[in-house]
Design an enzyme around this catalytic site. Sequence first.
Site, PDB file in Angstrom:
ATOM      1  N   ILE A  16     -21.299  29.359 -42.852  1.00 17.26           N
ATOM      2  CA  ILE A  16     -22.717  28.799 -42.440  1.00 17.26           C
ATOM      3  C   ILE A  16     -23.836  29.813 -43.275  1.00 17.26           C
ATOM      4  CG2 ILE A  16     -24.548  28.999 -40.328  1.00 17.26           C
ATOM      5  CD1 ILE A  16     -22.050  28.025 -38.932  1.00 17.26           C
ATOM      6  N   ARG A  36     -20.241  42.067 -47.790  1.00 16.26           N
ATOM      7  CA  ARG A  36     -19.439  43.107 -47.783  1.00 16.26           C
ATOM      8  C   ARG A  36     -18.243  43.440 -49.178  1.00 16.26           C
ATOM      9  NH1 ARG A  36     -15.986  42.908 -42.843  1.00 16.26           N
ATOM     10  NH2 ARG A  36     -14.921  40.701 -42.781  1.00 16.26           N
ATOM     11  N   ASP A  61     -21.709  45.723 -45.187  1.00 11.62           N
ATOM     12  CA  ASP A  61     -21.108  46.044 -43.781  1.00 11.62           C
ATOM     13  C   ASP A  61     -22.135  46.407 -42.638  1.00 11.62           C
ATOM     14  OD1 ASP A  61     -19.085  46.159 -41.834  1.00 11.62           O
ATOM     15  OD2 ASP A  61     -18.414  47.285 -43.805  1.00 11.62           O
ATOM     16  N   TYR A 164     -15.397  38.236 -28.443  1.00 10.05           N
ATOM     17  CA  TYR A 164     -16.359  37.220 -28.860  1.00 10.05           C
ATOM     18  C   TYR A 164     -17.939  36.080 -28.168  1.00 10.05           C
ATOM     19  CZ  TYR A 164     -18.686  33.310 -31.908  1.00 10.05           C
ATOM     20  OH  TYR A 164     -19.585  32.795 -32.895  1.00 10.05           O
ATOM     21  N   LYS A 168     -21.787  37.199 -28.033  1.00 13.29           N
ATOM     22  CA  LYS A 168     -23.063  36.880 -27.895  1.00 13.29           C
ATOM     23  C   LYS A 168     -24.021  36.666 -26.679  1.00 13.29           C
ATOM     24  CE  LYS A 168     -21.958  34.459 -32.454  1.00 13.29           C
ATOM     25  NZ  LYS A 168     -22.767  35.189 -32.805  1.00 13.29           N
ATOM     26  N   THR A 199     -15.639  26.179 -39.691  1.00  9.39           N
ATOM     27  CA  THR A 199     -15.320  27.522 -40.935  1.00  9.39           C
ATOM     28  C   THR A 199     -14.222  27.803 -40.872  1.00  9.39           C
ATOM     29  OG1 THR A 199     -16.672  29.156 -39.179  1.00  9.39           O
ATOM     30  CG2 THR A 199     -17.547  27.072 -41.305  1.00  9.39           C
TER      31      THR A 199
HETATM   32  P1  NAP Z   1     -17.295  32.449 -41.019  1.00  5.75           P
HETATM   33  O1  NAP Z   1     -18.011  31.586 -41.889  1.00  5.75           O
HETATM   34  O2  NAP Z   1     -16.378  33.435 -40.338  1.00  5.75           O
HETATM   35  O3  NAP Z   1     -18.624  33.396 -41.678  1.00  5.75           O
HETATM   36  C1  NAP Z   1     -18.877  34.873 -41.647  1.00  5.75           C
HETATM   37  C2  NAP Z   1     -19.800  36.017 -42.378  1.00  5.75           C
HETATM   38  O4  NAP Z   1     -19.811  37.064 -41.779  1.00  5.75           O
HETATM   39  C3  NAP Z   1     -18.669  35.958 -43.980  1.00  5.75           C
HETATM   40  O5  NAP Z   1     -19.677  35.799 -44.692  1.00  5.75           O
HETATM   41  C4  NAP Z   1     -18.300  37.937 -43.008  1.00  5.75           C
HETATM   42  O6  NAP Z   1     -18.094  37.931 -44.698  1.00  5.75           O
HETATM   43  C5  NAP Z   1     -19.767  37.978 -42.438  1.00  5.75           C
HETATM   44  N1  NAP Z   1     -19.101  39.480 -41.721  1.00  5.75           N
HETATM   45  C6  NAP Z   1     -18.053  39.809 -40.897  1.00  5.75           C
HETATM   46  N2  NAP Z   1     -18.557  41.061 -41.034  1.00  5.75           N
HETATM   47  C7  NAP Z   1     -19.117  41.089 -41.460  1.00  5.75           C
HETATM   48  C8  NAP Z   1     -19.960  42.923 -41.824  1.00  5.75           C
HETATM   49  N3  NAP Z   1     -19.002  43.467 -41.114  1.00  5.75           N
HETATM   50  N4  NAP Z   1     -20.697  42.493 -42.291  1.00  5.75           N
HETATM   51  C9  NAP Z   1     -21.008  42.173 -43.503  1.00  5.75           C
HETATM   52  N5  NAP Z   1     -20.741  40.635 -43.262  1.00  5.75           N
HETATM   53  C10 NAP Z   1     -19.180  40.909 -42.269  1.00  5.75           C
HETATM   54  O7  NAP Z   1     -18.255  32.599 -40.085  1.00  5.75           O
HETATM   55  P2  NAP Z   1     -19.285  31.275 -39.510  1.00  5.75           P
HETATM   56  O8  NAP Z   1     -18.549  30.182 -38.789  1.00  5.75           O
HETATM   57  O9  NAP Z   1     -20.185  30.574 -40.348  1.00  5.75           O
HETATM   58  O10 NAP Z   1     -20.135  31.682 -38.595  1.00  5.75           O
HETATM   59  C11 NAP Z   1     -21.854  32.296 -38.649  1.00  5.75           C
HETATM   60  C12 NAP Z   1     -22.140  32.240 -37.863  1.00  5.75           C
HETATM   61  O11 NAP Z   1     -22.286  31.272 -37.192  1.00  5.75           O
HETATM   62  C13 NAP Z   1     -21.626  33.797 -36.680  1.00  5.75           C
HETATM   63  O12 NAP Z   1     -23.463  34.287 -35.893  1.00  5.75           O
HETATM   64  C14 NAP Z   1     -20.897  32.816 -35.563  1.00  5.75           C
HETATM   65  O13 NAP Z   1     -20.721  33.156 -34.799  1.00  5.75           O
HETATM   66  C15 NAP Z   1     -22.137  31.896 -35.623  1.00  5.75           C
HETATM   67  N6  NAP Z   1     -21.200  30.325 -35.209  1.00  5.75           N
HETATM   68  C16 NAP Z   1     -20.871  29.556 -35.758  1.00  5.75           C
HETATM   69  C17 NAP Z   1     -19.983  28.627 -35.198  1.00  5.75           C
HETATM   70  C18 NAP Z   1     -18.570  28.209 -35.967  1.00  5.75           C
HETATM   71  O14 NAP Z   1     -18.446  26.706 -35.421  1.00  5.75           O
HETATM   72  N7  NAP Z   1     -18.844  27.994 -36.803  1.00  5.75           N
HETATM   73  C19 NAP Z   1     -20.394  28.335 -33.812  1.00  5.75           C
HETATM   74  C20 NAP Z   1     -21.428  28.855 -33.635  1.00  5.75           C
HETATM   75  C21 NAP Z   1     -21.799  30.078 -33.667  1.00  5.75           C
HETATM   76  P3  NAP Z   1     -16.180  38.290 -45.015  1.00  5.75           P
HETATM   77  O15 NAP Z   1     -16.259  37.157 -46.434  1.00  5.75           O
HETATM   78  O16 NAP Z   1     -16.284  39.719 -45.729  1.00  5.75           O
HETATM   79  O17 NAP Z   1     -15.421  38.026 -43.427  1.00  5.75           O
END
Ligand code: NAP
Length: 241
Positions: A16, A36, A61, A164, A168, A199
Amino acid sequence: MSERTIALVTGANKGIGYEIAAGLGALGWRIGVGARDRQRRETAVEKLCAAGTDAFGVPLDVTDDASVAAAAELIAEQAGGLDVLINNAAITGGMPQTPTTVDPSTVRIVVETNVIGVVRVTNAMLPMLRASASPRIVNMSSSVGSLSLQTTPSIDMGPVPVAYLASKSFLNAITIQYAKELSGTGILINCGCPGFTATDLNGFSGVRTPQQGAAVAIHLATLPDDGPTGEFIDDAGAVPW
Ligand code: NAP
């Protein structure tokens, strides 16, 4: 300050966050790609630039004080300021994860990343945001963090990782407190839920595309100056706290 809007998206190398960067870049904004891992960051920046976004890499990070401080310095040097912060980076800590079985170290790293990371990044970027004409902060939350939904008997959230989910809820509470303290400063800070999005976070089991998931953040990043603050929304409107 630059006349162009400058945004930082944390965790922008994939999922996202990447699509938020692409969507805001399509508005003509200059985008700091917070990530990071050097290789993943550079690949994302190259891809965004090839698609026409004015993107620059921000080593970041969110769990590391020095990394966050260096990111703020880099943005000040390279972009001259910051208008919009998207706190998107997060982890689940893996599954299964129930209250009675979860390892405390998992809870610790999830809260460190999803909550303390947001506080760390936000407070480091605040001096630049305070100097912006239309500052916005978007905290990517989730409806699973809603205490109202968690306690509605008819709603079954399925097997959600407990650390998790609680991170939130914690993030939502912190966002409300930021909104109260920053009231009247022009800084609008809100929580957005992207919906269940395919994702890495969920092994690509989500039903929405990352582009669809990014829409709520783009909406909150582009709120007018008289827009809301301290709210929690998804594409359909208000999400109960
Ligand atoms: P994702 O594909 O797993 O991406 C997460 C991102 O966060 C990656 O770029 C990851 O980097 C980065 N990250 C994790 N730990 C980090 C750190 N210590 N420092 C810097 N970057 C870090 O997840 P996503 O689904 O796109 O989620 C994006 C947001 O939407 C999150 O806040 C999630 O909680 C929220 N969300 C997602 C969903 C869903 O269904 N996907 C639903 C509700 C809310 P790396 O590649 O280095 O790991």
